[in-house]
Enzyme design. Sequence first.
Site, short mmCIF file in Angstrom:
data_model
loop_
_atom_site.label_atom_id
_atom_site.label_comp_id
_atom_site.label_asym_id
_atom_site.label_seq_id
_atom_site.Cartn_x
_atom_site.Cartn_y
_atom_site.Cartn_z
N HIS A 41 -14.46 -54.50 28.50
CA HIS A 41 -15.89 -54.17 28.44
C HIS A 41 -16.39 -54.28 27.00
CE1 HIS A 41 -14.42 -50.32 26.99
NE2 HIS A 41 -13.85 -50.03 28.15
P1 TYD Z 1 -12.40 -46.90 31.42
O1 TYD Z 1 -13.65 -47.14 30.64
O2 TYD Z 1 -12.14 -47.81 32.58
O3 TYD Z 1 -11.15 -46.91 30.43
P2 TYD Z 1 -10.65 -48.13 29.51
O4 TYD Z 1 -11.73 -48.35 28.49
O5 TYD Z 1 -9.40 -47.69 28.90
O6 TYD Z 1 -10.43 -49.32 30.37
O7 TYD Z 1 -12.40 -45.39 31.93
C1 TYD Z 1 -11.56 -44.95 32.96
C2 TYD Z 1 -12.28 -43.86 33.73
O8 TYD Z 1 -12.54 -42.73 32.91
C3 TYD Z 1 -13.63 -44.31 34.28
O9 TYD Z 1 -13.77 -43.74 35.58
C4 TYD Z 1 -14.64 -43.68 33.35
C5 TYD Z 1 -13.94 -42.44 32.86
N1 TYD Z 1 -14.29 -42.07 31.49
C6 TYD Z 1 -15.03 -40.92 31.24
O10 TYD Z 1 -15.41 -40.20 32.18
N2 TYD Z 1 -15.32 -40.58 29.96
C7 TYD Z 1 -14.92 -41.33 28.90
O11 TYD Z 1 -15.22 -40.98 27.73
C8 TYD Z 1 -14.18 -42.52 29.15
C9 TYD Z 1 -13.73 -43.41 28.03
C10 TYD Z 1 -13.89 -42.86 30.46
#
Ligand code: TYD
Length: 142
Positions: free
Chosen positions: A53
Amino acid sequence: MHNMNRVQMLDFRERGDDRGHLVIVEGNIDIPFEIKRVFYIYGSDADVVRGQHANRISEFVLINVAGKSKVKVKDGEGNEAIFCLNRPHTGIYIPNMVWKDMYDFSKDSVLLCLASTHYDPYEYIRDYDDFIRIINEVNITQ
Ligand code: TYD
């Protein structure tokens, strides 16, 4: 200048003595933003790709406080760079509007993430084609 040119490795202050190591990361001093959020990622298998992302607003610093991982950053214009995170006193600064993939996690990887914002899912761009489109829109209006 695209924000990807602002991606950089940061070396943090280390205060080691015979009791062990202590690394210091202060917002707006050691990293270029005030820290609003901390999260960490561990238990990811070697074949997992996380991230995938870009963020419209958030800036991040990623530190492998244990183990190793790699971060690939892309500018949406065909340029990319790969960084290895493998030292507890070294991090990578990633500004907003940079695509990022985290991968090659070692079994013992603990990836500490410092963010400039509170979590807002709407500022995440999770589709790479959307990212390219938004980058091009920004380029046209500049
Ligand atoms: P995600 O953004 O997919 O993690 P990465 O960047 O490592 O791929 O986040 C995983 C899950 O956690 C998603 O359901 C969103 C949640 N999340 C939060 O609730 N708060 C946060 O600060 C972050 C980074 C993720």
